[in-house]
Design an enzyme around this catalytic site. Structure first.
Site, PDB file in Angstrom:
ATOM      1  N   GLU A  87     -11.820  27.315  17.534  1.00  0.00           N
ATOM      2  CA  GLU A  87     -10.097  27.476  17.462  1.00  0.00           C
ATOM      3  C   GLU A  87      -9.672  27.166  18.949  1.00  0.00           C
ATOM      4  OE1 GLU A  87      -7.043  29.295  18.096  1.00  0.00           O
ATOM      5  OE2 GLU A  87      -8.032  31.046  17.844  1.00  0.00           O
ATOM      6  N   CYS A  92      -2.141  30.183  21.423  1.00  0.00           N
ATOM      7  CA  CYS A  92      -2.360  28.937  21.036  1.00  0.00           C
ATOM      8  C   CYS A  92      -1.586  28.684  19.796  1.00  0.00           C
ATOM      9  CB  CYS A  92      -4.158  29.211  20.393  1.00  0.00           C
ATOM     10  SG  CYS A  92      -4.264  30.696  19.629  1.00  0.00           S
TER      11      CYS A  92
HETATM   12  P1  NDP Z   1     -12.130  27.303  28.349  1.00  0.00           P
HETATM   13  O1  NDP Z   1     -12.508  26.545  27.252  1.00  0.00           O
HETATM   14  O2  NDP Z   1     -12.692  26.802  29.727  1.00  0.00           O
HETATM   15  O3  NDP Z   1     -13.012  28.722  28.107  1.00  0.00           O
HETATM   16  C1  NDP Z   1     -13.076  29.404  27.059  1.00  0.00           C
HETATM   17  C2  NDP Z   1     -14.229  30.537  26.708  1.00  0.00           C
HETATM   18  O4  NDP Z   1     -15.547  29.478  26.816  1.00  0.00           O
HETATM   19  C3  NDP Z   1     -14.390  31.352  27.947  1.00  0.00           C
HETATM   20  O5  NDP Z   1     -15.031  32.551  27.648  1.00  0.00           O
HETATM   21  C4  NDP Z   1     -15.165  30.489  28.925  1.00  0.00           C
HETATM   22  O6  NDP Z   1     -16.032  31.718  29.987  1.00  0.00           O
HETATM   23  C5  NDP Z   1     -16.547  29.795  27.853  1.00  0.00           C
HETATM   24  N1  NDP Z   1     -16.842  28.908  28.390  1.00  0.00           N
HETATM   25  C6  NDP Z   1     -16.683  27.890  29.251  1.00  0.00           C
HETATM   26  N2  NDP Z   1     -17.700  27.099  29.348  1.00  0.00           N
HETATM   27  C7  NDP Z   1     -18.575  27.537  28.690  1.00  0.00           C
HETATM   28  C8  NDP Z   1     -20.085  27.033  28.463  1.00  0.00           C
HETATM   29  N3  NDP Z   1     -20.517  25.870  29.056  1.00  0.00           N
HETATM   30  N4  NDP Z   1     -20.984  27.800  27.849  1.00  0.00           N
HETATM   31  C9  NDP Z   1     -20.438  28.972  27.011  1.00  0.00           C
HETATM   32  N5  NDP Z   1     -19.265  29.506  27.370  1.00  0.00           N
HETATM   33  C10 NDP Z   1     -18.453  28.715  28.035  1.00  0.00           C
HETATM   34  O7  NDP Z   1     -10.840  27.416  28.221  1.00  0.00           O
HETATM   35  P2  NDP Z   1     -10.010  28.547  29.333  1.00  0.00           P
HETATM   36  O8  NDP Z   1     -10.146  29.994  28.950  1.00  0.00           O
HETATM   37  O9  NDP Z   1     -10.465  28.187  31.017  1.00  0.00           O
HETATM   38  O10 NDP Z   1      -8.605  27.554  29.317  1.00  0.00           O
HETATM   39  C11 NDP Z   1      -8.568  26.470  29.542  1.00  0.00           C
HETATM   40  C12 NDP Z   1      -7.570  25.732  28.558  1.00  0.00           C
HETATM   41  O11 NDP Z   1      -7.952  25.949  27.335  1.00  0.00           O
HETATM   42  C13 NDP Z   1      -6.198  26.338  28.743  1.00  0.00           C
HETATM   43  O12 NDP Z   1      -5.492  25.918  29.943  1.00  0.00           O
HETATM   44  C14 NDP Z   1      -5.520  26.162  27.419  1.00  0.00           C
HETATM   45  O13 NDP Z   1      -5.093  24.939  27.385  1.00  0.00           O
HETATM   46  C15 NDP Z   1      -6.660  26.093  26.459  1.00  0.00           C
HETATM   47  N6  NDP Z   1      -6.847  27.328  25.787  1.00  0.00           N
HETATM   48  C16 NDP Z   1      -6.627  27.369  24.522  1.00  0.00           C
HETATM   49  C17 NDP Z   1      -6.449  28.674  23.674  1.00  0.00           C
HETATM   50  C18 NDP Z   1      -6.399  28.468  22.441  1.00  0.00           C
HETATM   51  O14 NDP Z   1      -6.535  29.794  21.670  1.00  0.00           O
HETATM   52  N7  NDP Z   1      -6.272  27.564  21.534  1.00  0.00           N
HETATM   53  C19 NDP Z   1      -6.601  29.887  24.365  1.00  0.00           C
HETATM   54  C20 NDP Z   1      -6.846  29.810  25.692  1.00  0.00           C
HETATM   55  C21 NDP Z   1      -7.016  28.592  26.395  1.00  0.00           C
HETATM   56  P3  NDP Z   1     -15.563  31.724  31.333  1.00  0.00           P
HETATM   57  O15 NDP Z   1     -14.250  32.222  31.360  1.00  0.00           O
HETATM   58  O16 NDP Z   1     -16.352  32.511  31.824  1.00  0.00           O
HETATM   59  O17 NDP Z   1     -15.733  30.439  32.030  1.00  0.00           O
END
Ligand code: NDP
Length: 675
Positions: free
Chosen positions: A256, A295
């Protein structure tokens, strides 16, 4: 400050290193340190599979639902402390309700779904029994059983409570343990949530684990029985979906991700209409709730070209009234972004977006704040852009994950559908119009690119849950850019965690496997089944009663008594001309009533009430002189967890003297557990 412990392998694990700081979004103070150093991810998964899974699979759907219900009450008692921590993520009280009450609400919805839609058993038989041979001795049905792995849940920073709960509740109900990995930025709130859950002592050990900090090598250890559910950026989704262990083991991967959700104003909704005001209010709400870090938030606001100036003016007027500042302060409408990094990210995206449109409200670099320091806290002004050329690429490609939307004109539904498609898949969209025909055209046009669509008008506005709220009964997830996944959607969210297996065999075997009697399987008629309490009643217990001759007087009496004097029951000449009947026929409800008169056992006993009838079909007309026989067979027995009775579904078949089926249906009764 030491790093937050994680809950893995049956205990709290304190990481060895100092961890990475997570800061208060409004004050910049350090709230917690986050690290997963030293966690044995393989062992945690193994603990879920070997301890949590077996414990959950011993419970029936209803027993799991009852635990979920108790958990909901427990969490409701602790809402205030979750609100207090939530303010540190930048959320106002209203934002926190969205996250915390919303999350608990999803768990409550799943707790009640268990009783309503799932059997009180450990297996879920799905759909109809299909007869596969002419003689009826070979039948088949799809059967679902819980996967024997762990549901790995990787969450985004924006909903630290709703995110884990909306994933955990359906997994738990399915009988699959969860391992939650919250986003590091706001993991301290999810940590407290899990602490509360563990402290409650309600859930079987191993059914819920928490990893705060980096996922490390977690995904290296997933197997074909595990699932991964991800919420976050499209880029991370893409990377994780292609993880070698996920690909190699065909792991169910649900994503998502970012989406450029639209909201459309109908041409009928000119200034002065209720719909015009609703549109303006909704766009401002969606821009400012959770400071636009949703989102499902509206990113693309499409309005009829001739109304764009009016809409711009009205939006700017409303946005000017939004007070930004300390989320805990009185009167603040919009809090902070989750972190200073997110603010930088939003500013970068705004630069890209401003290539296509001009900013008509807000300054990305400046905002007046109430009771806070605008530099130390991650505050940003709501920013409205206007792109007069909707064909420019940026508004359909760049998502600023903050209080940002772009206003664009459209001139036809055809163009609108084309523009919608350029978002490449969205979680949610809305149409605000008082014209149902326009609504139909737009909904059917844009639906293939959307997981959820809201049509808002004067009629539903008072009760509408709004553009941005995913609902547990409905799908959350969208195609393409939105991740291509589906969450919740009522029972589908539960079944996603289970394996669907088609089971073929004799009716007797299929009945035993599913715990439900299957037509063609053996029946037992040793004693009238209405004399048996749930303690003694078994699927297949049955009674056959009749024959009962239906007379012309019966039909005439029933017509007069009920007032149902439809010509086919009362007028010989007219009935003779009816191509289906060719003469007087008995009322269908007379047949059902006579059948009840045949099978009932009238004395007081364990049967407490008749509470319904389902799947009724009249198959052969009944004419005066026909003789009816009924067979009633206990098909499904569902004891209630919280009552001294349960439900019994009875397969009911009425036949005539030629053994032709006259009517088939399920009778539903409430029956005492004992007595
Ligand atoms: P990310 O995609 O970076 O992170 C989302 C989750 O994935 C976090 O729990 C993160 O952990 C984890 N993650 C990241 N890299 C890995 C990996 N290699 N292996 C396993 N888990 C991983 O999103 P962010 O939260 O940093 O947000 C960045 C952008 O994403 C926002 O600016 C926005 O544009 C979008 N976003 C979209 C959402 C939606 O629901 N559609 C919600 C939130 C954000 P950790 O935090 O520890 O890095």
């Amino acid at each position: 400050m030491g790093a937050l412990p994680s809950y893995v392998s049956g205990g709290w694990h304190t990481p060895s290193g100092d961890g990475t700081p997570a800061y208060d979004a409004a004050t910049g103070e350090e709230v917690a340190r986050i690290s997963s150093t030293g966690i044995d991810m393989a062992a945690a998964l193994d603990h879920g599979r070997t301890v949590g899974g077996p414990a959950l699979r011993k419970l029936t759907f209803h027993q799991r639902g009852a635990l979920l219900k108790a958990l909901v009450s427990h969490l409701r008692e602790h809402r205030d402390e979750l609100y207090a921590l939530s303010a540190r993520t930048g959320a106002t009280k209203a934002d926190s309700k969205f996250d915390i009450d919303g999350g608990i609400g999803v768990a409550a919805a799943y707790a009640s779904l268990a009783k309503r839609e799932l059997p009180n058993d450990t297996v879920y038989p799905e759909g109809r029994v299909e007869t596969l041979g002419k003689g009826g001795t070979f039948v088949g049905r799809n059967v679902l059983t819980p996967l024997h792995g762990v549901a790995v849940q990787i969450n985004a920073f924006n909903f630290p409570v709703w995110g884990p709960l909306e994933k955990f509740a359906p997994a738990f109900l399915a009988g699959v343990p969860s391992l939650i990995k919250p986003a590091s930025q706001t993991a301290y709130l999810t940590h407290r949530l899990v602490e509360l859950i563990v402290e409650s002592g309600l859930l079987p050990e191993g059914s819920l684990q928490l990893v705060c900090g980096s996922a490390g090598d977690l995904l290296d250890h997933v197997t074909g029985q595990d699932l991964v559910s991800f919420t976050g950026s499209a880029a991370t989704a893409q990377r994780l979906r292609a993880h070698p262990a996920v690909v190699r083991n065909s792991v169910r991967f649900n994503a998502e991700a970012d989406s450029l959700n639209l909201s459309v104003l109908g041409p009928d909704a000119v200034p002065g209409t209720t719909e015009f005001d609703l549109y303006v209010k909704q766009v401002v709400t969606e821009m400012t709730v959770k400071a636009g870090q949703k989102c499902t938030a509206i990113r693309r606001a499409f309005v009829p070209a001739e109304l764009i100036d009016d809409v711009e003016r009205a939006l700017c007027e409303k946005l000017a009234k939004v007070t930004v500042g300390n989320p805990a302060a009185e009167g603040v409408r919009m809090g902070a972004l989750a972190s200073l990094e997110q603010r930088e990210e939003v500013r970068r995206s705004l630069k890209a977006l401003s290539g296509a449109g001009r900013i008509v409200f807000g300054d990305p670099d400046r905002v007046d704040v109430v009771d806070a320091d605008h530099e130390r806290g991650a505050f940003v002004s709501p920013v409205l852009l206007r792109a007069d050329d909707p064909d420019r690429a940026e508004p359909h490609e760049v998502e600023a994950f903050g209080p940002v939307a772009t206003l664009m004109p459209y001139t036809s539904v055809e163009q609108l559908v084309d523009l919608a498609a350029r978002g490449q898949g969205s979680l949610a969209g809305s149409v605000v119009t008082g014209d149902p025909d326009f609504a139909r055209e737009v909904v059917l046009g844009v639906a293939p690119w959307h997981g959820r669509l809201l049509v808002l008008d004067a009629e539903d506005a008072g009760e509408s849950t709004g553009h941005g709220s995913p609902l547990p009964a409905f799908v959350h997830g969208g195609p393409g850019r939105a991740g291509g996944g589906q969450e919740m959607a009522g029972i589908h969210g539960v079944l996603h965690h289970m394996q669907r297996t088609s089971v073929q065999g004799s009716p007797t075997v299929l009945g035993r496997v599913t715990g439900q009697w299957v037509p063609g399987a053996e029946r037992s008629a040793d004693e009238h089944p209405f004399r048996k309490s749930l303690a003694r009643l078994r699927p297949g217990d049955s009674v056959t009663a009749g024959p009962r001759r239906v007379t012309a007087e019966d039909v005439a009496h029933f017509a007069e008594f009920t007032g149902d004097t439809f010509y086919a029951h009362t007028d010989e000449a007219a009935a003779a001309a009816n191509p289906l009947f060719g003469g007087i026929v008995a009322h269908g409800y007379l047949v059902v009533s006579l059948a009840a008169g045949l099978f009932v056992s009238p004395e007081p006993g364990p049967v407490l009430a008749n509470y319904g009838l389902e799947n009724l079909r009249f198959l052969t007309p009944v004419k005066p002189g026909d003789e009816l026989t009924v067979t009633l067979t206990a098909k499904q027995i569902t004891p209630r967890e919280d009552a001294e009775h349960g439900e019994v579904r009875w397969d009911t078949e009425v036949t005539n003297q030629r053994d032709e089926p006259v009517a088939k249906y399920d009778v539903l009764t409430l029956v005492a557990k004992d007595g």
